[in-house]
Each structure stands twice: as structure tokens, then as C-alpha cells.
Scaffold this active site. Structure first.
Site, mmCIF file in Angstrom:
data_model
loop_
_atom_site.group_PDB
_atom_site.id
_atom_site.type_symbol
_atom_site.label_atom_id
_atom_site.label_comp_id
_atom_site.label_asym_id
_atom_site.label_seq_id
_atom_site.Cartn_x
_atom_site.Cartn_y
_atom_site.Cartn_z
ATOM 1 N N GLU A 60 0.850 -1.179 0.000
ATOM 2 C CA GLU A 60 0.000 0.000 0.000
ATOM 3 C C GLU A 60 0.895 1.242 0.000
ATOM 4 O OE1 GLU A 60 -2.738 0.415 3.263
ATOM 5 O OE2 GLU A 60 -3.827 2.015 2.259
ATOM 6 N N GLY A 107 2.857 2.378 11.152
ATOM 7 C CA GLY A 107 2.578 1.549 12.320
ATOM 8 C C GLY A 107 2.384 0.088 11.962
ATOM 9 N N ALA A 108 1.518 -0.166 10.985
ATOM 10 C CA ALA A 108 1.218 -1.542 10.620
ATOM 11 C C ALA A 108 0.435 -1.569 9.316
ATOM 12 C CB ALA A 108 0.392 -2.210 11.711
ATOM 13 N N MET A 109 0.283 -2.783 8.764
ATOM 14 C CA MET A 109 -0.410 -2.922 7.476
ATOM 15 C C MET A 109 -1.325 -4.130 7.496
ATOM 16 S SD MET A 109 -0.911 -1.749 4.493
ATOM 17 C CE MET A 109 -2.137 -2.543 3.467
ATOM 18 N N ASN A 168 -2.567 -6.349 5.455
ATOM 19 C CA ASN A 168 -2.583 -7.376 4.413
ATOM 20 C C ASN A 168 -3.455 -8.561 4.818
ATOM 21 O OD1 ASN A 168 -0.234 -5.901 3.255
ATOM 22 N ND2 ASN A 168 0.769 -6.755 5.069
ATOM 23 N N HIS A 215 -7.040 -1.902 15.043
ATOM 24 C CA HIS A 215 -7.202 -1.195 13.769
ATOM 25 C C HIS A 215 -6.970 -2.132 12.580
ATOM 26 C CE1 HIS A 215 -6.905 2.484 11.181
ATOM 27 N NE2 HIS A 215 -6.143 1.673 10.459
ATOM 28 N N GLU A 216 -5.851 -2.824 12.581
ATOM 29 C CA GLU A 216 -5.533 -3.701 11.434
ATOM 30 C C GLU A 216 -6.534 -4.845 11.348
ATOM 31 O OE1 GLU A 216 -3.611 -2.171 9.603
ATOM 32 O OE2 GLU A 216 -2.711 -0.891 11.145
ATOM 33 N N HIS A 261 -9.772 -3.727 9.776
ATOM 34 C CA HIS A 261 -9.677 -3.547 8.321
ATOM 35 C C HIS A 261 -10.132 -4.796 7.568
ATOM 36 C CE1 HIS A 261 -8.084 0.331 7.289
ATOM 37 N NE2 HIS A 261 -6.930 0.198 7.914
ATOM 38 N N GLU A 267 -10.046 4.169 5.926
ATOM 39 C CA GLU A 267 -9.248 4.646 7.067
ATOM 40 C C GLU A 267 -10.073 5.433 8.082
ATOM 41 O OE1 GLU A 267 -6.673 3.288 7.755
ATOM 42 O OE2 GLU A 267 -5.863 2.533 5.875
HETATM 43 N N1 TRP Z 1 -3.177 0.902 5.718
HETATM 44 C C1 TRP Z 1 -2.269 1.075 6.798
HETATM 45 C C2 TRP Z 1 -3.117 1.328 8.026
HETATM 46 O O1 TRP Z 1 -3.710 2.338 8.191
HETATM 47 C C3 TRP Z 1 -1.325 2.218 6.597
HETATM 48 C C4 TRP Z 1 0.004 1.893 6.022
HETATM 49 C C5 TRP Z 1 0.873 1.007 6.462
HETATM 50 C C6 TRP Z 1 0.660 2.561 4.970
HETATM 51 N N2 TRP Z 1 2.037 1.088 5.737
HETATM 52 C C7 TRP Z 1 1.914 2.017 4.836
HETATM 53 C C8 TRP Z 1 0.312 3.571 4.141
HETATM 54 C C9 TRP Z 1 2.829 2.469 3.881
HETATM 55 C C10 TRP Z 1 1.208 4.013 3.186
HETATM 56 C C11 TRP Z 1 2.449 3.460 3.061
HETATM 57 O O2 TRP Z 1 -3.295 0.515 8.844
HETATM 58 ZN ZN ZN Z 2 -5.735 1.794 8.493
#
Ligand code: TRP
Ligand code: ZN
Length: 864
Positions: free
Chosen positions: A120, A259-261, A263, A295-296, A299, A318
Site C-alpha cells: 500500500e 505503524g502496521a499494514m 494485508n 485497527h488492522e 480492516h 481509514e
Molecule cells: N493501511 C495502513 C493502516 O492504516 C497504513 C500503512 C501502512 C501505509 N504502511 C503504509 C500507508 C505504507 C502508506 C504506506 O493501517
Molecule cells: Zn488503516
């Protein structure tokens, strides 16, 4: 700059040319020559004979259409265009990439000994040629091949095969049954310790939970695991949403931009947002971890099952997911304190963004670099807009709207309009005017004038809306405005309008509205915008006495804190004037008496009390001024703190001693530590033997919340023991980089003329690494954010330090550089000398020949 980076516009959206039926990826991992094979089935959606794929920094090795080599294509630095294609075909593309040299931490990178991806928003195109846009969803099957030194080869979904090859390398194949856009793809490979658990869903399915952490860190994993289980349960109970795969994995990595993603089925986390035990992490860290894990997880439905049509719609996932994580934290912990946190973030950061050159609607219209729009506006103001809908509709109708949203859009890529439409339909509420919140720019303000008519027993409120000057939407918004009226003894008065009792939330929809509250027999004190019911600025001439009345009596914790903030703001306005006239600054004795009383009574939540008596930050107070009076503000804050420390000395000591802190993690113990730390912070300013002893015992304790509280107090008061205390911390924690980040942050707030030199010196500390975003944020981020005295030095050395760093970061990690530039964005809010100095740094950047798109967009906006 040879060619200027091009902007994309929301209005130019067109549907994708092709649909992708399935995507099979094979990764043959190698530090500098990873081979990526992508086999996909494409279907043209119209009579399309050409296909344009995104691809950046890729070495094309081979390309086949329907199994045969194909050469009717051309590639440039961002795209691959194939011509004369059939309407349905299989495409096989092999590309080579170099994870080890990828310091941008976007795409596939190798850092801290592990391979990991961040796709992302538009990172997938750095892995293979693809339609890298969120409205192209497909089913992924992924094979990862790696050395035995990396026992874990992970990707999204369920494991369907694994084995060892003839060359001794091993592989694992994963299949994700849910269609997803490319930004949710993930791969991780490395050696980890695993914490395993399970969760039984509401329908009785068993889900395997696995948390992967660096070797040796297992003792720091249980809190994140507990948070995950709490989140899964909460989402079932409050939103009726159940997890959908058989396995949920979280991997903690040391090099990560955010912070985190989220996936699908394989969240990747910044290790700072996972790892915690009481020796190494503060109570605040525990709270942050819980909220980010939540939060993650949330999602999975708001973002993954229903995703965004295009990146302009980012707030769709978001804003909504931040609202959900805030509600999660509030349901599990203190609603009042969580609201205070959220409002602080809005006032301190979002209002500033909305007033500066990067101001944009929560749904932006124009973007150069998408990574620049993961902002407090899209996230936090976006969450406030969802919260306003929740306030207007009520919990029940809001949940009805959510159910309809999933019924109608599961598996789709949709827009913010689609979301509001389902809310409107399910609740039968007209949201036409409300939708302007998705387009407006800047913080709206409300001017409130009140009068009391004794004969008629009327209290009259006239409220005038004002859009921000730079808002293209110069028309009234639909604003839920919550109000509470208190009588002389602090009781809440019933609200009666036109003979009927009304709820405390008033719908403002016009430029000017007058509300007549009836049957009011004495002039009440009005609590305006209770609970921050809308992201606006309220202008009302409060008297200090009224604010003190609210602090004592308002029914919501948030309102009491807010009144204390307003009281400090009133006081700082006076103080700045006094400073300019060379007079002495002190805090009003009325306010001090109020704090004294609160400290002695210690009723309610002690953490709230701790927040109430804190002087607001430089950035928060700065928002009260058109032009930031840097020196007067610094001086006022110091003098306020000194007033509190001196006058309330005995109350602070009593409170400190009375707080029973048992080293546990429950809310009461956490609150007690919060108050203890706040007391100690003030007490250190005029410390005696007793205080030295307390500071020492906290500093030597094995609870990081106390240790850090003591260190902060010692440094702020510039006690003789500062240097030894910092040196001891360094030698005790050098082995733990996340703990050292706390040390770097403290170093960054150091006072004195050598503070800047000292930071340059810390660049050579063995724990420091400019390629690691956590280190950079801890040291330089804290400096620019939390050391206003040194950052805004009139000799420009503070600005130069940040400018120097940005130039280096531009080459290493453009995303991080772009986030670090924030303090320069408000350069126009300072005096002319400082404006010149900051502008000079922005111009240094503008002159660079290899300026990244990320920085270009911001520098260009800041200077125009
Ligand atoms: N989607 C992620 C979140 O809000 C945000 C995020 C994580 C992100 N890594 C990133 C956005 C790198 C841009 C680039 O939980
Ligand atoms: Zn998010």
C-alpha cells in the site's frame, strides 16, 4: 527537475480496461536478484487490444502471452504497454528485483535479516508488472522459495503446499480464497519465534492465531496476542462481524514506514507496535499496541472485504477503521480519556494541516504521490466525520447502515458516496448537506453569542458558521452541536425549545441559527461542543470563572478536560501580552486553587486528573495565535509549570504519596502511575531531598512507565543528575533498540545551547541508523516536534539540522523524508525572521536535482 511529477485527479477516474481472473506468483528469493514470476489470466472489459501495466524499478527478464514469447510491447520507467492482444489471454512475466538495496521500504525489501513487503498504496508495481490499482481484485496463489536459513516463508491465506527442492532450498505455497487488490498482497520470509493461540468465532469456527517476532522476543508478544483476541471478540459483539479465514498471522519487523499494514490474513507490523513487557514498554505503549492491533484487524471488513475504488477514497476505509478502533479502545478502557486523545490529535496536528499548504478534503481531489495522503486529515478528521454520522443516526441506525453496506458491497471496490448512501438509506436520514464534509477544506469555525433574558426565563444562543478562508465550499455544513447547560450549583438543566424537551445535540444547518432555551431561571454556564461533537473551532468569550465551573461540574470527563485546556489558553493569551510588556508571568490563583482542590480530593479517574493539570503542549497553545509568538510561548509554558510546581507543592506531594501503584496493568494502576508521573514532573522543578529520593527510586524501578516519567522530570528540571541518569540508561538498554528509541527521544528534548551539536553527535551512536524510520522519528522527529525552544532557534541551526536530514533521507527513504518535513509546512505561521530561515531550507530542497515525488509535492505546495 527534468520533468515535473504529474498530478492525478479524482474527476479523471476511469474503470480498468481488464479484469484479472487469477494471479499466480512465484518468488525465488535472493538479496539482490530475486526472480518474480507472475502468471495471470486477463479478460478485456471492452474491445480493448492493448494493456498498460504499472511497473517501477523492475528488470524485465521474459514475457509470454498464451505460453508463447511475445514482443509487441514497450516499457518505460513506470509502465509496460502490450499491444495487439486477444480479448482473453494468459500472461507470464518474469522480472528481477533487488530487495537488499531497497531502502525505501516499499515493494519487497530485505532489512533486519527478513524479507518483507509493503504494497500500500502503490508498492506492488515495484514487485511485478500489474494493474496496480485497488479496483482490480483477483485470487492470489503464491509460492515462496528461500534458503533453509529462513524457516518461515509466508504469504496471504492458507498454506496449501510445502517441500524441499533438489538444490536444498525449500518452498511454501499459499492460497488466498478471497479476491483482493494488489495493495493487500504480502510476503514475509525469515527466522522468527512464534507465539501461537486460537480463537473460536461466534459461529464456532476455530481460527489459528500466530504472532511472529524476532528471535528472543517471545516474552514481549503476549499483550499483542491478547489485544488481537479482544479485537476479534469485540467486532463480533459490537458490529456483528466474524473473521473469515482459518488462520490470522501477524509479523513484527524492525524496518517499517508506518505503524502496521492490514494485508489479508498476514498483517505486517512495525515491531514498536507489537512488542511490550513492563520492563521495556510504557502504559502508553500498551494502549497504542491494543489500538493498532485492533485497527488492522478491523480492516479485514472495512478495507479488505469492502475496499476502495481508487485512492482518493482512502478515507472510506481509514476514517471508518479509525472510528472503529477508537470505539474499541473506548469500550475496553476509559471513554473520556480516549476522547481526549483523539481530540488532542485533531487540535495539535489535524487543525495545523488543515490550515497549511497541504490542506485537503478528507476525500482529496488531486494527488501527486499517494503516500503523502495517509494524513491526519484522511484518518482522524475522516474518523470524526464518521463519528458525526454516528451521532446523527444513533448507534442502532448506524449499525443498520453498516449491515446494509456489507450486504450490498461485500467483495467490491467502492466509494465514499456508496458508504454514505447505505447509511442514508438504512436510517432514512437525509445526508445530502452532510456530504459536504467530504469536500470541504480547512477547519470551520462557530461564533457563539449568548444572552440571558430573566423576565422570560430564556437563554438565547446565536451560532454563526464560518467556512475556512481557503475552503472552496463556501456554504453552511450540517454540524451536530452538542450542548450542556449548568446551573449555579453545577446541575445539568433540561433543554426545552419551543415548549418541548430536546436532546443535547442540536442540528446546525444554516449560516446563522438562534436557539432559545426556555424555562431557564438563572444565567447558566454553557458547555459548548460537548464531546467535540464536530471537528470545528468554537469562538466564545468564556470567563475564567465559567471555565472553572465547568471543570468542577460538567457531566462528561471530556468537557472538564476541555475547560481546563480553554482556561490555559485564556491564560497564555494574557501571558504573551505580559511577556511583550516585560511583565512577570504567573498562572491565575483561581485556576491554581481549582487544581489544588482537585489534587486533594482525587475523585474519579486519576489519569483524567493527571491530564487536567497538564499545561497544553507548545503546538496546542500555538493554535490560539495568528502568528506563533515562539519565545513568549516557551517562556509562558515554563512559568506556568513553575507556578504549579511552587504553589501546589504540598498537594502534589500528597497526591504522589496517596497513589497506590501496585505494578499491575489494570486501569486503576495505570491511572495511578499517570498521576504519579505528572506530580513528579512538577515536583522536580523545585525538588527537595524527598523528591530526589522519589525520582531515584522510580528511575531504578523495573517499570518503564515510572523510569521514563522520572527521566523526563529530571531532564526537564535540568537536575545535576541528568547526565549520569542518561548514561546509565544507555548502558542498561543498548541491546534493545526499541527502548533506545525512548532514550533518543529524551535526548532530542534536551535544553541548552549545545543541544543541536549533541544531536549531530548522536548520529554516530552505535544504535542509531538513518535507514531505520523508528530511530529517525525518535531522534529528529521528537526534536522538531517536542523541542520548540531549540528547533525554532533564532540562529536557524534547528531548521538547518532538519534540512540536512531531509536531504539525506530523500535518497534513502522518500516516504519517511516526506513525513519528517511536516514542521516546515507551517512556516508561514512564524515571524518574518523565522519564515526566512525555514523558507531557505525549503528552497534548498527545491533546488535538488533528484528530489523525490513525495518531497516535491510538499515543497512545491509550501513554497507556492
Ligand atoms: N493501511 C495502513 C493502516 O492504516 C497504513 C500503512 C501502512 C501505509 N504502511 C503504509 C500507508 C505504507 C502508506 C504506506 O493501517
Ligand atoms: Zn488503516
Amino acid at each position: 527537475m527534468e520533468t515535473k511529477p504529474q498530478a492525478k485527479y479524482l474527476k479523471d477516474y476511469t474503470a480498468p480496461s481488464h479484469q484479472v481472473e487469477k494471479l499466480e506468483l512465484t518468488f525465488d528469493l535472493h538479496p539482490t536478484q530475486t526472480l518474480v514470476t507472475a502468471q495471470a489470466k486477463y479478460l478485456a472489459l471492452e474491445a480493448q487490444r492493448s494493456l498498460t501495466l504499472d511497473g517501477v524499478d523492475l528488470r524485465l527478464i521474459s514475457l509470454k502471452v498464451n505460453g508463447k514469447s511475445f514482443d509487441d510491447y514497450h516499457a518505460n520507467s513506470t509502465q509496460l504497454v502490450l499491444n495487439n492482444l486477444p480479448s482473453e489471454f494468459e500472461l507470464e512475466i518474469v522480472t528481477e528485483i533487488s530487495p537488499q538495496t531497497n531502502t525505501a521500504l516499499e515493494g519487497l525489501y530485505l532489512a533486519g535479516g527478513a524479507y518483507c513487503t509493503q504494497c500500500e498504496a502503490e508498492g506492488f508495481r515495484k514487485i511485478t508488472y500489474f494493474l496496480d490499482r485497488p479496483d482490480v481484485l483477483t485470487v492470489y496463489t503464491v509460492t515462496v522459495i528461500g534458503d533453509q536459513s529462513m524457516p518461515f516463508l509466508l504469504s496471504n491465506g492458507n498454506k496449501i503446499a510445502q517441500g524441499t527442492r533438489e538444490d536444498g532450498r525449500h518452498y511454501t505455497t499459499w492460497h488466498d480464497p478471497y479476491k483482493k487488490p494488489s495493495y493487500l498482497f504480502a510476503l514475509v520470509a525469515g527466522d522468527f519465534d512464534e507465539l501461537k493461540d486460537e480463537f473460536i468465532t461466534c459461529s464456532g469456527r476455530k481460527v489459528e492465531l500466530v504472532l511472529f517476532v524476532d528471535k528472543g522476543n517471545l516474552s514481549k508478544a503476549p499483550h499483542a496476542m491478547a489485544s488481537l483476541k479482544n479485537a476479534m471478540k469485540w467486532d463480533e459483539e459490537r458490529f456483528n462481524l466474524e473473521y473469515d479465514l482459518d488462520i490470522y498471522m501477524i509479523v513484527a519487523v524492525d524496518f517499517f514506514n508506518m505503524g502496521a499494514m492490514e494485508n489479508k490474513g498476514l498483517n505486517v507490523f512495525n515491531s514498536a507496535c507489537v512488542l511490550a513487557n513492563q520492563q521495556t514498554a510504557t502504559d502508553r505503549d500498551y494502549h497504542t499496541i491494543e489500538s493498532i492491533v485492533g485497527h488492522e484487524y478491523f480492516h479485514n471488513w472495512t478495507g479488505n472485504r469492502v475496499t476502495c475504488r481508487d485512492w482518493f477514497q482512502l478515507s472510506l476505509k481509514e476514517g471508518l477503521t479509525v472510528f472503529r478502533d477508537q470505539e474499541f479502545s473506548s469500550d475496553l478502557g476509559s471513554r473520556g480519556l480516549n476522547r481526549i486523545d483523539a481530540v488532542m490529535a485533531m487540535r495539535m496536528h489535524q487543525f495545523a494541516e488543515d490550515a497549511g499548504p497541504m490542506a485537503h478534503p478528507i476525500r482529496p481531489n488531486k494527488v501527486i504521490e499517494m503516500n503523502n495522503f495517509y494524513t491526519v486529515t484522511v484518518y482522524n478528521k475522516g474518523a470524526e466525520v464518521i463519528r458525526m454520522m454516528h451521532t446523527l443516526l444513533g448507534e442502532q441506525n448506524f449499525q443498520k447502515g453498516m449491515q446494509l453496506y456489507f450486504q450490498r458491497h461485500d467483495g467490491q471496490a467502492v466509494t465514499c458516496d456508496d458508504f454514505v448512501a447505505t447509511m442514508q438509506e438504512a436510517s432514512k436520514t437525509d445526508l445530502t448537506q452532510f456530504k459536504l464534509w467530504y469536500e470541504q477544506v480547512g477547519t470551520p469555525s462557530l461564533k457563539v453569542v449568548t444572552s440571558f433574558n430573566e423576565e422570560q426565563s430564556h437563554y438565547v444562543c446565536t451560532i454563526t458558521q464560518q467556512n475556512a478562508k481557503h475552503d472552496p465550499i463556501q456554504s453552511p455544513l450540517h454540524i451536530p452541536f452538542a450542548i450542556e447547560l449548568l446551573d449555579k450549583s453545577g446541575n445539568t438543566l433540561p433543554l426545552i425549545v419551543n415548549g418541548e424537551s430536546v436532546s443535547k445535540v442540536i442540528n446546525l444547518t444554516q449560516k446563522e441559527q438562534t436557539i432559545v432555551f426556555e424555562k431557564i431561571s438563572e444565567r447558566p454556564v454553557a458547555v459548548l461542543l460537548e464531546d467535540f461533537s464536530a471537528p470545528v473551532i468554537v469562538n466564545y468569550d468564556y470567563q475564567l470563572g465559567e471555565l472553572i465551573h465547568i471543570i468542577a461540574h460538567a457531566s462528561s470527563d471530556y468537557a472538564r478536560w476541555e475547560a481546563a485546556q480553554q482556561a490555559f489558553t485564556l491564560q497564555v493569551r494574557e501571558a504573551v501580552t505580559k511577556h511583550e510588556q516585560g511583565q512577570q508571568i504567573i498562572l491565575s490563583s483561581e485556576l491554581l486553587d481549582t487544581f489544588d482542590k482537585l489534587l486533594r480530593e482525587r475523585e474519579g479517574d486519576l489519569a483524567l486528573l493527571a491530564e487536567l493539570i497538564k499545561v497544553p503542549s507548545f503546538d496546542t497553545l500555538a493554535t490560539a495565535f495568528e502568528q506563533v509568538p515562539v519565545d513568549a510561548l516557551n517562556e509562558s509554558i515554563a512559568q506556568f509549570e513553575l507556578s504549579i510546581a511552587n504553589t501546589l507543592n504540598s498537594a502534589l506531594k500528597d497526591a504522589f504519596m496517596a497513589c497506590a501503584e501496585n505494578g499491575e496493568l489494570g486501569h486503576e494502576a495505570v491511572s495511578a502511575r499517570a498521576l504519579k508521573n505528572t506530580c513528579l514532573y512538577y515536583l522536580a522543578i523545585c525538588a527537595d531531598e524527598q523528591v530526589y529520593e522519589w525520582l531515584e527510586s522510580h528511575r531504578m524501578s523495573d517499570n518503564m512507565t515510572l523510569v521514563l516519567g522520572a527521566l523526563k522530570a529530571v531532564l526537564n528540571a535540568q537536575l545535576d543528575s541528568s547526565a549520569t541518569a542518561m548514561a546509565e540508561f544507555d548502558s542498561r538498554w543498548r541491546h534493545d533498540l526499541l527502548v533506545m528509541d525512548k532514550w533518543f527521544s529524551l535526548q532530542a528534548t534536551r535544553k541548552g545551547d549545545d543541544a543541536i551539536e549533541h544531536i549531530y553527535h548522536l548520529y554516530t551512536h552505535p544504535c542509531f541508523d538513518k535507514a531505520n524510520p523508528n530511530r529517525v522519528r525518535a531522534l529528529v522527529g521528537s526534536f522538531a516536534r517536542s523541542n520548540p525552544e531549540q528547533f525554532h532557534r533564532i540562529d536557524g541551526k534547528g531548521y538547518e539540522l532538519l534540512g540536512d536530514l531531509l536531504i539525506e533521507l530523500n535518497a534513502i527513504n522518500p516516504q519517511n523524508a516526506s513525513r519528517m518535513i511536516t514542521p516546515f509546512m507551517s512556516w508561514k505561521r512564524f515571524d518574518s525572521r523565522r519564515q526566512q530561515l525555514m523558507k531557505a531550507q525549503l528552497e534548498r530542497l527545491a533546488d535538488m536535482s533528484d528530489l523525490s515525488d513525495d518531497l516535491y509535492e510538499k515543497v512545491d505546495k509550501a513554497l507556492s
